[in-house]
Design an enzyme around this catalytic site. Structure first.
Site, PDB file in Angstrom:
ATOM      1  N   ALA A   1       0.874  -1.166   0.000  1.00  0.00           N
ATOM      2  CA  ALA A   1       0.000   0.000   0.000  1.00  0.00           C
ATOM      3  C   ALA A   1       0.915   1.221   0.000  1.00  0.00           C
ATOM      4  O   ALA A   1       2.082   1.127   0.403  1.00  0.00           O
ATOM      5  CB  ALA A   1      -0.883  -0.014   1.236  1.00  0.00           C
TER       6      ALA A   1
ATOM      7  N   GLY B   1       0.433  -4.736   0.986  1.00  0.00           N
ATOM      8  CA  GLY B   1      -0.748  -4.705   0.122  1.00  0.00           C
ATOM      9  C   GLY B   1      -0.520  -5.380  -1.225  1.00  0.00           C
ATOM     10  O   GLY B   1      -1.468  -5.874  -1.838  1.00  0.00           O
TER      11      GLY B   1
ATOM     12  N   GLU C   1      -1.099  -8.940  -0.583  1.00  0.00           N
ATOM     13  CA  GLU C   1      -2.539  -9.093  -0.323  1.00  0.00           C
ATOM     14  C   GLU C   1      -3.345  -8.990  -1.615  1.00  0.00           C
ATOM     15  O   GLU C   1      -4.322  -9.720  -1.807  1.00  0.00           O
ATOM     16  CB  GLU C   1      -2.980  -8.048   0.701  1.00  0.00           C
ATOM     17  CG  GLU C   1      -2.370  -8.333   2.081  1.00  0.00           C
ATOM     18  CD  GLU C   1      -2.535  -7.179   3.062  1.00  0.00           C
ATOM     19  OE1 GLU C   1      -2.020  -6.071   2.761  1.00  0.00           O
ATOM     20  OE2 GLU C   1      -3.179  -7.364   4.107  1.00  0.00           O
TER      21      GLU C   1
ATOM     22  N   GLU D   1       4.484  -5.206   7.328  1.00  0.00           N
ATOM     23  CA  GLU D   1       3.840  -4.064   7.979  1.00  0.00           C
ATOM     24  C   GLU D   1       4.315  -3.843   9.399  1.00  0.00           C
ATOM     25  O   GLU D   1       4.306  -2.717   9.897  1.00  0.00           O
ATOM     26  CB  GLU D   1       2.314  -4.252   7.991  1.00  0.00           C
ATOM     27  CG  GLU D   1       1.641  -4.101   6.636  1.00  0.00           C
ATOM     28  CD  GLU D   1       1.551  -5.382   5.834  1.00  0.00           C
ATOM     29  OE1 GLU D   1       2.254  -6.373   6.167  1.00  0.00           O
ATOM     30  OE2 GLU D   1       0.779  -5.396   4.861  1.00  0.00           O
TER      31      GLU D   1
HETATM   32  N1  CO8 Z   1       4.670   3.104  -0.561  1.00  0.00           N
HETATM   33  C1  CO8 Z   1       5.103   4.261  -1.124  1.00  0.00           C
HETATM   34  N2  CO8 Z   1       6.247   4.345  -1.821  1.00  0.00           N
HETATM   35  C2  CO8 Z   1       7.009   3.232  -1.945  1.00  0.00           C
HETATM   36  C3  CO8 Z   1       6.611   1.995  -1.386  1.00  0.00           C
HETATM   37  C4  CO8 Z   1       5.386   1.951  -0.655  1.00  0.00           C
HETATM   38  N3  CO8 Z   1       4.921   0.814  -0.112  1.00  0.00           N
HETATM   39  N4  CO8 Z   1       7.568   1.076  -1.660  1.00  0.00           N
HETATM   40  C5  CO8 Z   1       8.501   1.700  -2.377  1.00  0.00           C
HETATM   41  N5  CO8 Z   1       8.173   2.996  -2.563  1.00  0.00           N
HETATM   42  C6  CO8 Z   1       8.947   4.040  -3.273  1.00  0.00           C
HETATM   43  C7  CO8 Z   1      10.160   4.440  -2.481  1.00  0.00           C
HETATM   44  O1  CO8 Z   1       9.812   5.384  -1.485  1.00  0.00           O
HETATM   45  C8  CO8 Z   1      11.026   5.026  -3.573  1.00  0.00           C
HETATM   46  O2  CO8 Z   1      10.566   6.319  -3.883  1.00  0.00           O
HETATM   47  P1  CO8 Z   1      11.612   7.569  -3.998  1.00  0.00           P
HETATM   48  O3  CO8 Z   1      12.469   7.218  -5.176  1.00  0.00           O
HETATM   49  O4  CO8 Z   1      10.729   8.737  -4.208  1.00  0.00           O
HETATM   50  O5  CO8 Z   1      12.397   7.576  -2.714  1.00  0.00           O
HETATM   51  C9  CO8 Z   1      10.718   4.147  -4.770  1.00  0.00           C
HETATM   52  O6  CO8 Z   1       9.469   3.505  -4.485  1.00  0.00           O
HETATM   53  C10 CO8 Z   1      11.772   3.072  -4.997  1.00  0.00           C
HETATM   54  O7  CO8 Z   1      11.923   2.337  -3.785  1.00  0.00           O
HETATM   55  P2  CO8 Z   1      13.361   2.037  -3.114  1.00  0.00           P
HETATM   56  O8  CO8 Z   1      14.326   3.121  -3.462  1.00  0.00           O
HETATM   57  O9  CO8 Z   1      13.126   1.759  -1.676  1.00  0.00           O
HETATM   58  O10 CO8 Z   1      13.774   0.709  -3.895  1.00  0.00           O
HETATM   59  P3  CO8 Z   1      14.744  -0.459  -3.375  1.00  0.00           P
HETATM   60  O11 CO8 Z   1      14.972  -1.347  -4.549  1.00  0.00           O
HETATM   61  O12 CO8 Z   1      15.905   0.140  -2.659  1.00  0.00           O
HETATM   62  O13 CO8 Z   1      13.889  -1.254  -2.246  1.00  0.00           O
HETATM   63  C11 CO8 Z   1      11.896  -2.331  -1.336  1.00  0.00           C
HETATM   64  C12 CO8 Z   1      12.724  -1.971  -2.609  1.00  0.00           C
HETATM   65  C13 CO8 Z   1      12.652  -3.336  -0.489  1.00  0.00           C
HETATM   66  C14 CO8 Z   1      10.590  -2.963  -1.840  1.00  0.00           C
HETATM   67  C15 CO8 Z   1      11.584  -1.067  -0.531  1.00  0.00           C
HETATM   68  O14 CO8 Z   1      11.075  -0.065  -1.398  1.00  0.00           O
HETATM   69  C16 CO8 Z   1      10.581  -1.255   0.588  1.00  0.00           C
HETATM   70  O15 CO8 Z   1      10.908  -1.784   1.629  1.00  0.00           O
HETATM   71  N6  CO8 Z   1       9.297  -0.792   0.400  1.00  0.00           N
HETATM   72  C17 CO8 Z   1       8.267  -0.836   1.388  1.00  0.00           C
HETATM   73  C18 CO8 Z   1       7.766  -2.252   1.561  1.00  0.00           C
HETATM   74  C19 CO8 Z   1       6.679  -2.288   2.596  1.00  0.00           C
HETATM   75  O16 CO8 Z   1       6.883  -2.059   3.784  1.00  0.00           O
HETATM   76  N7  CO8 Z   1       5.456  -2.599   2.160  1.00  0.00           N
HETATM   77  C20 CO8 Z   1       4.340  -2.668   3.013  1.00  0.00           C
HETATM   78  C21 CO8 Z   1       3.572  -1.416   2.869  1.00  0.00           C
HETATM   79  S1  CO8 Z   1       2.345  -1.239   4.116  1.00  0.00           S
HETATM   80  C22 CO8 Z   1       0.991  -2.032   3.598  1.00  0.00           C
HETATM   81  O17 CO8 Z   1       0.961  -2.463   2.488  1.00  0.00           O
HETATM   82  C23 CO8 Z   1      -0.174  -2.243   4.538  1.00  0.00           C
HETATM   83  C24 CO8 Z   1      -0.637  -1.078   5.303  1.00  0.00           C
HETATM   84  C25 CO8 Z   1       0.485  -0.495   6.170  1.00  0.00           C
HETATM   85  C26 CO8 Z   1       0.149   0.889   6.704  1.00  0.00           C
HETATM   86  C27 CO8 Z   1       1.404   1.773   6.944  1.00  0.00           C
HETATM   87  C28 CO8 Z   1       1.033   3.121   7.554  1.00  0.00           C
HETATM   88  C29 CO8 Z   1       2.247   3.987   7.911  1.00  0.00           C
END
Ligand code: CO8
Length: 258
Positions: free
Chosen positions: A66, A109, A112, A132
């Site tokens: 998400a 998400g 999911e 999460e």
């Molecule tokens: N939401 C928004 N932006 C994201 C997300 C995300 N889930 N994942 C990646 N991005 C963005 C990054 O911020 C980055 O943007 P920018 O270039 O502007 O900084 C761009 O995508 C590229 O990402 P990375 O530079 O981080 O790429 P890497 O190859 O270094 O890393 C990862 C890839 C490992 C996937 C890393 O991006 C990561 O850990 N992402 C988040 C994963 C995560 O935690 N997902 C769960 C999300 S939460 C959810 O789905 C349920 C609800 C949770 C509620 C949270 C409330 C606060």
């Protein structure tokens, strides 16, 4: 055709292909993207020219979750009033078969969303996770329920409590995905499977999906009864007559309701 900002929508024969297209955010699922996916697949559900749907992302990310940036500053009343993530459930109410073709990250998400599809075909580079807990929250689009149904309590607890990722091989062993294909051919593999499904009678595919899903909502004897009644009802269809006649006459069936 309708214009979308966050997804690409194509028709390949009788198969609808929905490709998440927010590469800069690794296909993070914001509200707009969710609304577009639900709208696109709903149109396909209602369109007799479409027999199955594939949802995919990029080779690097199916969807990295998400959209954290969209949610980060929200308060409880914002989340409650908007009933955040509720609209995703609409995807699970559709009757058309939907396959997720997952390469790269399917996190939070994203995992999911894949689990809301009827089955998942994974690229060998796929990484599934519910991280999460690292954000101070828990899964909010069904992960604690659907992952547990898919892989059992031990692995679901492990994934959701530690936030660790599962690779494609582990996901296949655990029953989260139905097949693994090389990352660069996972979409082709899913399109092929969807094409096979789309060659069947659409209403029969729909009730088959309904019957499998009943296994998650009912006890065994009620589920078996539900299945048997649907089975009986299919003898009122032209496609049952055609399917069985084609077998007897040693030819391919020409289903009418496609
Ligand atoms: N939401 C928004 N932006 C994201 C997300 C995300 N889930 N994942 C990646 N991005 C963005 C990054 O911020 C980055 O943007 P920018 O270039 O502007 O900084 C761009 O995508 C590229 O990402 P990375 O530079 O981080 O790429 P890497 O190859 O270094 O890393 C990862 C890839 C490992 C996937 C890393 O991006 C990561 O850990 N992402 C988040 C994963 C995560 O935690 N997902 C769960 C999300 S939460 C959810 O789905 C349920 C609800 C949770 C509620 C949270 C409330 C606060």
């Amino acid at each position: 055709a309708q214009q979308y900002e966050n997804i690409l929508v194509e028709l390949r024969g009788r198969v609808g292909l929905v490709t998440l297209n927010r590469p800069k955010a690794l296909n993070a699922l914001n509200q707009a993207t969710m609304n577009e996916i639900v709208a696109a697949v709903s149109d396909m559900d209602a369109d007799p020219a479409v027999g199955a749907v594939v949802i995919t992302g990029s080779e690097k990310a199916f969807a990295a979750g998400a959209d954290i940036k969209e949610m980060a500053s929200k308060g409880y009343m914002d989340m409650y009033a908007a009933d955040w993530f509720r609209a995703w459930e609409n995807l699970t109410r559709l009757r058309i078969p939907v396959i997720a073709a997952v390469s790269g990250y399917a996190l939070g998400g994203g995992c999911e969303l894949a689990m809301m599809c009827d089955f998942i075909i994974a690229g060998d580079n796929a990484k599934f996770g519910q991280p999460e807990i690292n954000l101070g929250v828990i899964p909010g689009m069904g992960g604690s329920q659907r992952l547990t149904h898919a892989v059992g309590k031990a692995k679901a607890m492990d994934m959701i409590l530690t936030g660790r990722f599962m690779d494609a091989a582990e996901a296949e062993r655990a029953g989260l995905v139905s097949r693994v294909a090389p990352a660069d051919s996972v979409v082709e593999e899913a399109l092929k499977a969807a094409k096979v499904i789309a060659s069947k009678s659409k209403p029969v595919a729909m009730v088959a999906k309904e019957a499998v899903n009943a296994a998650f909502e009912t006890g065994l004897s009620q589920g078996v009864l539900f299945e048997r009644r649907i089975f009986h009802s299919l003898f009122a269809t032209e496609d049952q007559k055609e399917g069985m006649a084609a077998f007897t006459e040693k030819r391919q069936p020409e289903f009418k309701h496609r």
